[in-house]
Design a protein around this motif. Structure first.
Motif, PDB file in Angstrom:
ATOM      1  N   ALA A  92      36.001  51.326  43.025  1.00  0.00           N
ATOM      2  CA  ALA A  92      37.814  51.385  43.526  1.00  0.00           C
ATOM      3  C   ALA A  92      38.063  52.863  43.710  1.00  0.00           C
ATOM      4  O   ALA A  92      37.378  53.894  43.069  1.00  0.00           O
ATOM      5  N   GLY A 103      36.019  46.623  44.484  1.00  0.00           N
ATOM      6  CA  GLY A 103      38.063  46.394  44.468  1.00  0.00           C
ATOM      7  C   GLY A 103      38.319  45.192  43.215  1.00  0.00           C
ATOM      8  O   GLY A 103      36.964  45.076  43.073  1.00  0.00           O
ATOM      9  N   PHE A 145      33.974  29.845  39.755  1.00  0.00           N
ATOM     10  CA  PHE A 145      33.104  31.153  40.472  1.00  0.00           C
ATOM     11  C   PHE A 145      31.808  31.018  39.244  1.00  0.00           C
ATOM     12  O   PHE A 145      30.877  32.321  40.129  1.00  0.00           O
ATOM     13  N   MET A 177      40.406  39.307  42.223  1.00  0.00           N
ATOM     14  CA  MET A 177      39.212  39.123  41.901  1.00  0.00           C
ATOM     15  C   MET A 177      37.642  39.816  41.571  1.00  0.00           C
ATOM     16  O   MET A 177      36.583  39.158  41.247  1.00  0.00           O
ATOM     17  N   PRO A 213      39.814  35.330  52.763  1.00  0.00           N
ATOM     18  CA  PRO A 213      38.868  34.856  54.589  1.00  0.00           C
ATOM     19  C   PRO A 213      37.405  35.456  54.504  1.00  0.00           C
ATOM     20  O   PRO A 213      37.705  37.481  54.662  1.00  0.00           O
ATOM     21  N   TRP A 227      33.099  53.606  49.138  1.00  0.00           N
ATOM     22  CA  TRP A 227      32.754  52.288  48.359  1.00  0.00           C
ATOM     23  C   TRP A 227      31.097  52.839  49.138  1.00  0.00           C
ATOM     24  O   TRP A 227      29.951  52.315  49.544  1.00  0.00           O
TER      25      TRP A 227
HETATM   26  N1  LIG Z   1      38.363  32.946  45.909  1.00  0.00           N
HETATM   27  C1  LIG Z   1      39.674  33.645  45.560  1.00  0.00           C
HETATM   28  O1  LIG Z   1      40.486  32.280  45.114  1.00  0.00           O
HETATM   29  C2  LIG Z   1      40.818  34.351  45.935  1.00  0.00           C
HETATM   30  C3  LIG Z   1      41.761  34.796  45.305  1.00  0.00           C
HETATM   31  C4  LIG Z   1      42.451  35.729  45.260  1.00  0.00           C
HETATM   32  C5  LIG Z   1      42.371  36.507  46.343  1.00  0.00           C
HETATM   33  N2  LIG Z   1      41.313  36.555  47.430  1.00  0.00           N
HETATM   34  C6  LIG Z   1      40.904  37.170  48.429  1.00  0.00           C
HETATM   35  O2  LIG Z   1      40.065  38.677  47.735  1.00  0.00           O
HETATM   36  C7  LIG Z   1      40.552  39.627  47.974  1.00  0.00           C
HETATM   37  C8  LIG Z   1      41.157  40.218  47.251  1.00  0.00           C
HETATM   38  O3  LIG Z   1      42.617  39.594  46.611  1.00  0.00           O
HETATM   39  P1  LIG Z   1      42.070  40.070  45.153  1.00  0.00           P
HETATM   40  O4  LIG Z   1      43.791  39.345  44.949  1.00  0.00           O
HETATM   41  O5  LIG Z   1      41.246  40.114  44.139  1.00  0.00           O
HETATM   42  O6  LIG Z   1      43.005  41.779  45.247  1.00  0.00           O
HETATM   43  P2  LIG Z   1      43.885  42.872  44.547  1.00  0.00           P
HETATM   44  O7  LIG Z   1      44.887  43.742  45.061  1.00  0.00           O
HETATM   45  O8  LIG Z   1      44.540  42.211  43.162  1.00  0.00           O
HETATM   46  O9  LIG Z   1      42.472  42.946  44.444  1.00  0.00           O
HETATM   47  C9  LIG Z   1      42.561  44.452  45.219  1.00  0.00           C
HETATM   48  C10 LIG Z   1      41.432  45.604  44.960  1.00  0.00           C
HETATM   49  O10 LIG Z   1      40.952  46.496  45.995  1.00  0.00           O
HETATM   50  C11 LIG Z   1      41.025  47.735  45.646  1.00  0.00           C
HETATM   51  N3  LIG Z   1      40.911  48.646  47.234  1.00  0.00           N
HETATM   52  C12 LIG Z   1      41.683  48.030  48.227  1.00  0.00           C
HETATM   53  N4  LIG Z   1      41.105  48.617  49.177  1.00  0.00           N
HETATM   54  C13 LIG Z   1      40.125  49.321  48.160  1.00  0.00           C
HETATM   55  C14 LIG Z   1      38.730  50.558  49.328  1.00  0.00           C
HETATM   56  N5  LIG Z   1      38.855  51.070  50.653  1.00  0.00           N
HETATM   57  N6  LIG Z   1      38.353  51.200  47.851  1.00  0.00           N
HETATM   58  C15 LIG Z   1      37.732  50.824  47.392  1.00  0.00           C
HETATM   59  N7  LIG Z   1      38.887  49.320  46.666  1.00  0.00           N
HETATM   60  C16 LIG Z   1      39.571  49.293  47.066  1.00  0.00           C
HETATM   61  C17 LIG Z   1      42.113  47.847  44.898  1.00  0.00           C
HETATM   62  O11 LIG Z   1      42.682  49.169  44.446  1.00  0.00           O
HETATM   63  C18 LIG Z   1      41.977  46.784  44.630  1.00  0.00           C
HETATM   64  O12 LIG Z   1      41.271  46.713  42.887  1.00  0.00           O
HETATM   65  C19 LIG Z   1      41.096  39.702  49.639  1.00  0.00           C
HETATM   66  O13 LIG Z   1      40.334  39.223  49.474  1.00  0.00           O
HETATM   67  C20 LIG Z   1      41.576  38.253  48.899  1.00  0.00           C
HETATM   68  O14 LIG Z   1      42.134  37.468  50.457  1.00  0.00           O
HETATM   69  C21 LIG Z   1      40.531  35.052  47.033  1.00  0.00           C
END
Ligand SMILES: NC(=O)c1ccc[n+]([C@@H]2O[C@H](COP(=O)([O-])OP(=O)(O)OC[C@H]3O[C@@H](n4cnc5c(N)ncnc54)[C@H](O)[C@@H]3O)[C@@H](O)[C@H]2O)c1
Length: 383
Positions: free
Chosen positions: A42, A10, A332, A14, A104, A64
């Protein structure tokens, strides 16, 4: 220096935050291990190649499962939507990979249990990215509580407010909007925002006994990005709950994406017998502290700028000169530093999957309470 060969799955929000942390951590922390950015995965090959080039990943995968099969990868970092965490993490554990998983942990408690079993059976280091624990002011709050400066704790009060889903024209599902689709996110603000507040609260104030919650979905139907059809919205747009902690304290938690004017207002306040603490993400380097033992005429809330050196202010001796602050990205970097350090010491860096399961159980109890309209006990995590 020993290399930890990392594959990140991903490349969204994050994916960037973690990649940045991997690149910077050894510039500031003295560690035995250093991350080696081995692969990014990705589904879109072109975008993954561009990401790899920008952040310095050596290779690219579009499935993945290929990451899991590769024997030149030590650790898998899961940065994908919530409904993918379990399948990837369980497969990675079976393949003997270390796992750093975004929060989560899972879609719900039962799924989380399977993940905990998988990493513990495989005996692989594991950690969940509840990054707010590593904001220096929050880490310092933990220190003050451990030093019993607050005495008996009576109240815990947390909220996390945003305003980005107020428009009924906003679709649900698909890239960037998976948080509005219960099938991808599991829940709405409960698993997304309150999970952070709950993790911090369990860490600072111990286990939770029971909760009473209400949730609301203000916009009942939205167009789904992937199908183009208008379908029912199944996430909670807002959630507020009361909680009783095992230490006898009472708590209130509130989260919404409908608080006009608020983008990411995460605050918590703790009131103890002798002292109180208040923290605000918008002013993240400050810890507000009130100590009733202060001399009467000078007694009042102190605003501590948590930027001093000498080991007094957590993590800050790794950064600039005293008084100069750091920000969101550093939480982070601190978490990666602690994870790398844990590989040297053998002492796990929290929250582990088992720790994060506790947050999942609170989320389950909150959602179940809102549905049933009654107090719900929080399931205990065996230790
Ligand atoms: N710790 C924190 O403060 C925080 C903040 C934001 C998000 N998060 C968590 O991080 C995770 C991702 O959130 P985000 O905001 O980065 O989302 P995002 O939508 O910005 O990114 C998600 C990524 O996952 C990829 N993806 C989706 N399905 C996939 C698959 N099957 N195989 C490979 N890649 C795939 C998408 O293409 C994208 O690049 C979530 O679980 C979210 O809850 C945590």
């Amino acid at each position: 220096m020993k290399q930890l060969r990392i594959a990140i799955i991903g490349y969204g929000f994050m994916g960037r935050a973690h990649s940045n942390a991997y690149r910077k951590v050894n510039n500031f922390f003295d560690l035995e291990y250093e991350p080696f950015l081995k692969a990014v995965c990705a589904r879109s090959g072109d975008k993954a190649v561009a990401f790899a080039k920008r952040w310095g990943y050596e290779s690219v995968e579009t499935d993945w499962r290929r990451i899991i099969e590769r024997d030149d990868i030590d650790a898998v970092d899961i940065c994908t939507p919530n409904n993918t965490h379990a399948e990837i993490a369980i497969a990675a554990a079976k393949a003997g990979k270390m796992i750093l998983c975004e929060k989560p942990l899972s879609m719900d408690g039962p799924e989380g249990v399977k993940m905990v079993k998988a990493v513990e059976k495989a005996k692989v280091p594991n950690m969940v990215w509840y990054n707010y624990r590593r904001v220096p002011a929050v880490t310092m709050a933990k220190k003050l509580i451990e030093e019993v400066r607050l005495g008996k704790i009576f109240h815990y009060r947390a909220k996390f407010l945003q305003d980005w889903t107020i428009s009924p024209d906003l679709p649900q599902g698909g890239a960037g909007l998976w948080r509005l689709d219960a099938k991808a996110a599991g829940s709405g603000v409960t698993g997304d925002l309150l999970a952070h507040c709950i993790d911090t609260a369990l860490w600072l104030n111990g286990g939770m006994e029971s909760v009473s919650a209400m949730t609301e979905t203000f916009i009942k139907q939205r167009k789904h990005t992937l199908t183009g059809k208008v379908t029912k919205v199944e996430i909670d747009d807002a959630c507020a709950f009361l909680a009783r902690f095992k230490n006898g304290s009472l708590a209130t938690f509130e989260s919404t994406r409908y608080a006009r004017g608020h983008k990411a207002l995460y605050t918590f306040e703790i009131n103890g017998e002798h002292a109180s603490i208040f923290w605000d993400l918008h002013d993240l380097h400050r810890l507000q502290y009130f100590d009733h033992k202060d001399e009467g005429k000078l007694r009042g809330w102190r605003s501590i700028h948590v930027t001093d050196h000498g080991g007094e202010h957590p993590y800050m001796d790794k950064w600039w000169v005293p008084g100069l602050q750091i920000g969101y990205e550093h939480s982070f970097i601190h978490q990666v530093a602690d994870f790398l350090e844990s590989l040297s010491t053998g002492k796990p860096a929290g929250p582990t999957f088992r720790d994060a399961l506790e947050t999942q159980y609170v989320c389950d109890a909150v959602l179940s309470s809102a549905k049933k309209g009654s107090w719900q006990k929080v399931k205990a995590v065996g230790r």
